[in-house]
Motif scaffolding. Structure first.
Motif, PDB file in Angstrom:
ATOM      1  N   ILE A 196      -7.361  -5.846  -0.704  1.00 10.48           N
ATOM      2  CA  ILE A 196      -5.990  -5.384  -0.133  1.00 10.48           C
ATOM      3  C   ILE A 196      -5.089  -6.357  -0.881  1.00 10.48           C
ATOM      4  O   ILE A 196      -5.216  -7.443  -0.925  1.00 10.48           O
ATOM      5  CB  ILE A 196      -6.223  -5.212   1.252  1.00 10.48           C
ATOM      6  CG1 ILE A 196      -6.930  -4.537   1.870  1.00 10.48           C
ATOM      7  CG2 ILE A 196      -4.615  -5.391   1.898  1.00 10.48           C
ATOM      8  CD1 ILE A 196      -6.880  -4.430   3.402  1.00 10.48           C
ATOM      9  N   CYS A 198      -0.381  -7.006  -1.633  1.00  6.21           N
ATOM     10  CA  CYS A 198       1.011  -6.583  -1.224  1.00  6.21           C
ATOM     11  C   CYS A 198       1.843  -7.199  -2.417  1.00  6.21           C
ATOM     12  O   CYS A 198       1.368  -8.083  -3.263  1.00  6.21           O
ATOM     13  CB  CYS A 198       1.251  -7.265  -0.040  1.00  6.21           C
ATOM     14  SG  CYS A 198       1.001  -9.058   0.061  1.00  6.21           S
ATOM     15  N   ASP A 199       3.076  -6.697  -2.265  1.00  4.14           N
ATOM     16  CA  ASP A 199       4.112  -7.324  -3.132  1.00  4.14           C
ATOM     17  C   ASP A 199       4.941  -8.401  -2.266  1.00  4.14           C
ATOM     18  O   ASP A 199       5.729  -8.295  -1.483  1.00  4.14           O
ATOM     19  CB  ASP A 199       5.241  -6.285  -3.559  1.00  4.14           C
ATOM     20  CG  ASP A 199       6.094  -6.760  -4.650  1.00  4.14           C
ATOM     21  OD1 ASP A 199       6.332  -7.950  -4.641  1.00  4.14           O
ATOM     22  OD2 ASP A 199       6.846  -6.079  -5.207  1.00  4.14           O
ATOM     23  N   GLY A 256       3.266   1.519   3.273  1.00  2.00           N
ATOM     24  CA  GLY A 256       2.946   1.129   1.820  1.00  2.00           C
ATOM     25  C   GLY A 256       3.340  -0.276   1.551  1.00  2.00           C
ATOM     26  O   GLY A 256       3.118  -0.738   0.438  1.00  2.00           O
ATOM     27  N   PHE A 258       1.096  -2.721   2.393  1.00  2.00           N
ATOM     28  CA  PHE A 258      -0.116  -3.134   1.681  1.00  2.00           C
ATOM     29  C   PHE A 258      -0.931  -1.840   1.014  1.00  2.00           C
ATOM     30  O   PHE A 258      -0.518  -0.738   1.378  1.00  2.00           O
ATOM     31  CB  PHE A 258      -1.128  -3.541   2.835  1.00  2.00           C
ATOM     32  CG  PHE A 258      -0.560  -4.739   3.574  1.00  2.00           C
ATOM     33  CD1 PHE A 258      -0.761  -6.129   2.944  1.00  2.00           C
ATOM     34  CD2 PHE A 258       0.189  -4.744   4.510  1.00  2.00           C
ATOM     35  CE1 PHE A 258      -0.164  -7.279   3.601  1.00  2.00           C
ATOM     36  CE2 PHE A 258       0.673  -6.063   5.230  1.00  2.00           C
ATOM     37  CZ  PHE A 258       0.291  -7.270   4.549  1.00  2.00           C
ATOM     38  N   TRP A 259      -1.610  -2.132   0.039  1.00  2.00           N
ATOM     39  CA  TRP A 259      -2.351  -1.138  -0.701  1.00  2.00           C
ATOM     40  C   TRP A 259      -3.771  -1.568  -1.157  1.00  2.00           C
ATOM     41  O   TRP A 259      -4.232  -2.880  -1.155  1.00  2.00           O
ATOM     42  CB  TRP A 259      -1.774  -0.611  -1.968  1.00  2.00           C
ATOM     43  CG  TRP A 259      -1.489  -1.401  -2.863  1.00  2.00           C
ATOM     44  CD1 TRP A 259      -2.636  -1.817  -4.005  1.00  2.00           C
ATOM     45  CD2 TRP A 259      -0.384  -2.407  -3.246  1.00  2.00           C
ATOM     46  NE1 TRP A 259      -2.063  -2.715  -4.705  1.00  2.00           N
ATOM     47  CE2 TRP A 259      -0.753  -3.000  -4.164  1.00  2.00           C
ATOM     48  CE3 TRP A 259       0.881  -2.452  -2.596  1.00  2.00           C
ATOM     49  CZ2 TRP A 259       0.241  -4.067  -4.890  1.00  2.00           C
ATOM     50  CZ3 TRP A 259       1.785  -3.390  -3.144  1.00  2.00           C
ATOM     51  CH2 TRP A 259       1.405  -4.058  -4.340  1.00  2.00           C
ATOM     52  N   LYS A 267      -0.328  -1.986  -9.292  1.00  2.00           N
ATOM     53  CA  LYS A 267      -0.552  -0.970  -8.052  1.00  2.00           C
ATOM     54  C   LYS A 267      -0.713   0.396  -8.422  1.00  2.00           C
ATOM     55  O   LYS A 267      -0.119   0.887  -9.204  1.00  2.00           O
ATOM     56  CB  LYS A 267       0.598  -0.920  -7.065  1.00  2.00           C
ATOM     57  CG  LYS A 267       0.625  -0.018  -6.065  1.00  2.00           C
ATOM     58  CD  LYS A 267       1.634   0.058  -4.952  1.00  2.00           C
ATOM     59  CE  LYS A 267       1.415   0.950  -4.008  1.00  2.00           C
ATOM     60  NZ  LYS A 267       2.818   1.134  -3.087  1.00  2.00           N
ATOM     61  N   ALA A 271      -2.926   4.807  -5.197  1.00  2.00           N
ATOM     62  CA  ALA A 271      -3.469   3.716  -4.392  1.00  2.00           C
ATOM     63  C   ALA A 271      -3.622   4.185  -2.762  1.00  2.00           C
ATOM     64  O   ALA A 271      -2.316   4.633  -2.334  1.00  2.00           O
ATOM     65  CB  ALA A 271      -2.819   2.541  -4.529  1.00  2.00           C
ATOM     66  N   GLU A 273      -2.326   3.625   0.955  1.00  2.00           N
ATOM     67  CA  GLU A 273      -1.469   2.467   1.164  1.00  2.00           C
ATOM     68  C   GLU A 273      -1.540   2.426   2.761  1.00  2.00           C
ATOM     69  O   GLU A 273      -1.940   3.357   3.531  1.00  2.00           O
ATOM     70  CB  GLU A 273      -0.108   2.724   0.925  1.00  2.00           C
ATOM     71  CG  GLU A 273       0.386   2.959  -0.572  1.00  2.00           C
ATOM     72  CD  GLU A 273       1.662   3.700  -0.810  1.00  2.00           C
ATOM     73  OE1 GLU A 273       2.155   4.398   0.097  1.00  2.00           O
ATOM     74  OE2 GLU A 273       2.268   3.166  -1.703  1.00  2.00           O
ATOM     75  N   SER A 274      -0.910   1.367   3.230  1.00  2.00           N
ATOM     76  CA  SER A 274      -1.009   1.148   4.839  1.00  2.00           C
ATOM     77  C   SER A 274       0.310   1.847   5.589  1.00  2.00           C
ATOM     78  O   SER A 274       1.371   2.322   4.851  1.00  2.00           O
ATOM     79  CB  SER A 274      -0.730  -0.396   5.063  1.00  2.00           C
ATOM     80  OG  SER A 274       0.660  -0.920   4.550  1.00  2.00           O
TER      81      SER A 274
END
Length: 972
Positions: A196, A198-199, A256, A258-259, A267, A271, A273-274
């Motif tokens: 997992i 994230c940005d 989105g 987290f992915w 990414k 993907a 995504e959350s």
């Protein structure tokens, strides 16, 4: 973009416990629903465990507060893809050796459960892992046993990938002191071999909003957080500016953020995504932070006393790990002054975790044990310990050292306590049971001498009781033999080792049964001055038939919130809910004609407000009840006084009923609270009620309370005792005879009196006078649970003195009566006037301490008088009336026992005896004075002997016949 660590679902994290230790009872262990099983049973993953990630797949079974003792591999079965997996102690090895291909079992690092580890070589193809644990696959330090578990998990199966939050830290919907960091723990099993991401640069899109506020708090950062790792999760932590204002907050992570991806290069367009992630928290500045929650594991804190201590252990149970500051400030003061000891902070590895701190003490650079009596204050400065990014506040702990305390010991046994053993070999003479003390050096078979026992009454009698299959086993000289005299138990020489050895002749073990050994505390002496602990040992020999657990129900129903009247208990109903049959136990007895019969032997026990019921009872079986039911009636129960409240308890011994033909009914015991009907009597009286007489053997002052109430004292140290307005020191009874010790000691007797004893050298002086004052603040004394107001009383200390008795008619003292010619003659003893000429006040203490009797006890037995106070007399005067009055003419004795009268508010009257001859018509008592109260006496020959004489003049006349006030009188 920030990437998470490459973790596999099979990794077992050596995490520490997150909850304070708590005991779990055997009855509730199997019913616990809070077991944490990782990975969760019934789950699946697409991966297959392999040696590149971890050499084994771990499955853990945990329960907060558990402390596992031993595991039993024979009660565990493991299969994979339908094949049985063998046990292997090398299952954790990464070698490709076939001997490693198997499973092993062990405790978790915190001992809060067990881990089963399956070697990676087992997982060569997709399949289902099945673990079956029978009840008792592991047990705890408290003697509890594990329940049955059936566990399944599939490997190599296609799993739909998704981002799922398992938990938040702090817990969602929980309450915290402040909020500045939230950890989000994702389910690692649902992402397969991917991770997992994230940005991190878009952290501000995560917000924290207080209910009722339009201003959102923006996150300052987000990143993978290894410190928040929990087994089976992938953790990220979000940080915010610290929120301290009380209220409810909602954290929102946009969709989105987290992915899932195989790596962190970019990414993927497709993907997974959350979705939107939200969690609510309540901020309450008044709650404690994790570092403010701690337990002092050892030693015990004041007000309890300890014999000595060389370290202090503190468990910060709400944090995962702690770290010590290099400049930690540690101080130890004794009685408010510098002690000369220094302290050092380290981990206490004895508890197997990283959240228990240990302060060790040194003096002159060497390890130190603190043994000097006193009160010690340990201060750990603020910031000395950090846990979960938080520092401790200043911690102050107090310990009271009393080097004269008696040390207590723990013990182990061989064979194991509560264990099982085969029936002994009949070719051997005896079986040996060894009770070994931990942390002891020697055990002497000499009985321990309690230094605080009362030398007048001695110590309690100590004993060893050995039973087998509920039958008492006798003590013999030597159990090692085959003769009848050897059948029993005996002590074997322990050569001063720290153990007691009991040998039991093997002829005792003819059939399976349970051996019990009970040893009274202090039966032996440990390390020269300490008592051997009380021992309750059991061990089952041979295969004993399984005992069924029976459920019982007692009516009336018990409620801890309800108060009952004695009238609520006209009858008690006993129901055996899961028994098919029940009958009262019968024993062999004999009837009135000495013929053998079988009678009931149930013996229910009843106590009302601490008074045991000794009346009659009846037991009646209820016919056609859905399960065996009996009615017990105590026919005289309504006559018992329950006006003071308290409790009513019904108890029935084990085995009083026989269930299902051969099973013993369990112990039945139930307690109900009785409603108090009588007002609490808070009155008190000083004793003595007047002055304290100093007889030269100490000064004693009492405060007496109603003996029917319950007296409790919450703080003896708050009571002030003064001599001539100077406070006295409270000492121990054992120190009263020591040189240089002055003060008082206090005791509470069974009659609800507080006794203040002053028996040191200062108060053994017979010439001592002055005053004693006792001051007891409010809320120190409680009467039947209610606090009492302040008490203050002062006594004068006076020297003893004697008082004379004056009688009408006159009586002869016992000493004078040795000369019979001096014994006075009286016409009547029906009434006697007694006066105390030197006294200001006098009061009757007990009329039964006075009696009149004939010299031979036959003509007139000892009789106590009715006593009347003569009012307006010039000094204390009483009239004694004896009914019936003595009539036989003989010699009589009037006896006053010690303390019959209480004189001048301080002095008990002495023991004394007076003598008189009853002679009706002796004349003296029947003479009537003239109008002026005078007497004139003339002899028979007309000679005037005296005129205007007193009664005493008449009494002094020699024997003879006289004319007194014109009347012929014979004086004998």
């Amino acid at each position: 973009m920030a990437a998470g660590a490459m973790l596999s679902g099979g990794i077992t994290a050596y995490a520490v416990s997150e909850a304070a230790p708590q005991k779990v009872t055997r009855a509730s262990l199997a019913e616990q629903s809070e077991w944490t099983i990782m990975p969760a049973s019934g789950g699946s993953t697409s991966r297959l465990p392999n040696s590149s990630s971890t050499p084994f797949q771990a499955v853990s079974f945990r329960l907060d507060g558990l402390e596992v003792d031993q595991t039993y591999k024979e009660k565990v079965t493991v299969t994979y893809a339908g094949e049985t997996v063998p046990y292997s102690i090398y299952a954790t090895s990464d070698d490709e050796d076939p001997d490693n291909k198997g499973w092993s079992i062990g405790t978790t690092p915190d001992y809060d459960g067990v881990i089963i580890r399956i070697n990676h070589q087992v997982f060569t193809t997709p399949g289902e892992l099945v673990i079956d644990m029978q009840p008792g696959a592991f047990d705890t330090m408290d003697g509890d046993t594990s329940p049955a578990f059936h566990y399944t998990y599939s490997f190599g199966q296609e799993v739909k990938k998704e981002i799922k939050v398992i938990k938040f830290n702090p817990e969602a919907n929980g309450t915290v002191k402040y909020l500045e960091k939230v950890s989000i723990l994702f389910d690692v099993e649902l992402i397969g071999a991917d991770q997992i991401f994230c940005d991190e640069s878009k952290a501000e899109s995560i917000t924290l909003t207080k209910d009722g506020s339009t201003d959102a708090i923006k996150a300052t950062g987000v990143a993978y957080d290894e410190s928040a790792y929990v087994e089976g999760t992938l953790p990220y932590s979000v940080t915010f500016p610290q929120a301290t204002e009380a209220g409810e907050y909602t954290m929102t992570v946009p969709a989105g953020f987290f992915w899932i991806a195989p790596d962190n290069t970019s990414k993927p367009a497709d993907a997974i995504e959350s979705g939107v992630i939200t969690a609510k928290f309540t901020v309450d500045p008044s709650v404690k932070t994790p570092m403010q929650n701690y337990n002092v594991v050892t030693p015990e804190q004041a007000p309890k006393e300890i014999k000595s201590f060389d370290h202090v252990s503190i468990d910060f149970y709400d944090v995962k790990g702690i770290y010590m500051a290099d400049d930690a400030k540690i101080t130890l003061k004794k009685d408010g002054k510098e002690s000369g000891y220094t302290g050092e902070l380290t981990y206490d590895w004895e508890y197997g975790n990283m959240h228990t701190a240990k302060v060790s003490f040194y003096k002159n650079g060497e390890d130190a044990t603190i043994t000097e009596a006193g009160t010690y204050d340990l201060t750990i400065g603020a910031g000395a310990i950090r846990g979960d990014e938080e520092y401790n506040d200043e911690i102050t702990l107090t310990f009271k050292v009393n080097p004269s305390l008696v040390k207590e010991y723990t013990w182990t046994a061989t064979p194991e306590n509560n264990g099982k053993a085969d029936l002994p070999n009949p070719e051997q003479n005896y079986t040996q049971i060894t009770i070994r003390l931990n942390d002891a050096q020697t055990v002497s078979y000499d009985e321990w001498e309690d230094p605080n026992h009362d030398p007048q009454y001695g110590t309690e009698i100590k004993s060893i009781i050995v039973t087998y299959d509920n039958e008492n086993i006798k003590a013999v000289q030597n159990a090692n033999g085959t003769d009848e005299a050897n059948i029993g138990w005996s002590l074997a020489d322990n050569w001063e080792e720290p153990e007691a050895i009991i040998r039991i002749n093997n002829k005792i073990f003819e059939k399976p049964g349970k051996l019990t050994i009970e040893i009274d505390r202090g039966m032996f002496t440990v390390d020269g001055s300490n008592p051997f602990p009380a021992i309750e040992y059991t061990c089952s020999f041979g295969e004993i038939a399984e005992t069924k657990e029976y459920e019982t129900q007692v009516s009336p129903d018990m409620s801890i919130d309800k108060e009952y009247l004695i009238s609520d208990f006209e009858e008690f109903k006993i129901e055996f809910l899961n028994a098919k049959t029940a009958e009262p136990k019968t024993v062999k007895d004999y009837d009135d004609n000495d013929k053998p019969i079988m009678r009931e032997d149930v013996n229910p026990h009843l106590a009302v407000a601490s008074v045991v019921y000794y009346g009659d009872y009846t037991i009646t079986k209820v016919e056609d009840a859905p399960h065996p039911t009996f009615i017990i009636k105590f026919t005289d129960l309504s006559k018992m006084d329950a006006s003071m409240g308290g409790y009513i308890n019904l108890s029935i011994d084990e085995g009083s009923f026989v269930l299902d033909g051969n099973q013993k009914a369990p112990v039945i015991s139930q307690t109900w609270k009785l409603k108090r009907l009588k007002e609490i009597d808070k009155s008190w009286q000083p004793s003595p009620s007047g002055d304290i007489v100093n007889n030269g053997y100490g000064i004693f002052a009492n405060i007496k309370f109603n003996g029917d109430e319950t007296l409790s004292v919450t703080g003896y140290d708050k009571i002030v005792v003064k001599f001539n307005d100077t406070p006295l020191e409270r000492i121990k009874e054992a120190d009263a005879d020591k040189d240089g010790v002055e003060g008082y000691w206090t005791e509470k007797n069974s009659d609800n009196a507080l006794i203040f004893n002053m028996v040191t050298k200062q108060f053994m002086n017979k010439d001592l006078t002055g005053k004693i004052t006792i001051e007891i603040p409010e809320n120190v004394i409680y009467i039947s649970g209610e606090p009492l107001g302040a008490i203050s009383h002062t006594w004068n200390i006076v020297k003893p003195r004697d008082y004379t008795f004056k009688f009408t008619p006159g009586l002869t003292t016992e000493e004078e009566s040795k000369d019979e010619s001096k014994i006075v003659n009286v016409e009547s003893l029906s009434e006697i006037i007694i006066e105390f000429p030197e006294a200001k006040t006098a009061e009757l203490n007990n009329r039964f301490d006075i009696n009149l009797r004939s010299n031979d006890y036959v003509a007139y037995g000892a009789t106590a008088p009715e006593v009347e106070v003569i009012k307006d007399a010039p000094h204390p005067t009483f009239k004694l009336t004896f009914d019936p009055a003595p009539t036989v003419e003989t010699q009589y004795r009037l006896v006053f026992y010690y303390g019959a009268f209480y004189i001048d508010n301080a002095h008990p009257s002495k023991t004394c005896t007076f003598v008189a001859n009853l002679q009706k018509g002796s004349g003296v008592d029947g003479i009537t004075a003239d109008k002026d109260g005078k007497y004139s006496v003339v002899s028979l020959d007309g000679k005037v002997i005296f005129t205007n004489g007193s009664y005493d003049h008449v009494k002094a006349l020699p024997k003879g016949i006289y004319i007194i006030n014109g009347k012929k009188i014979s004086i004998r």
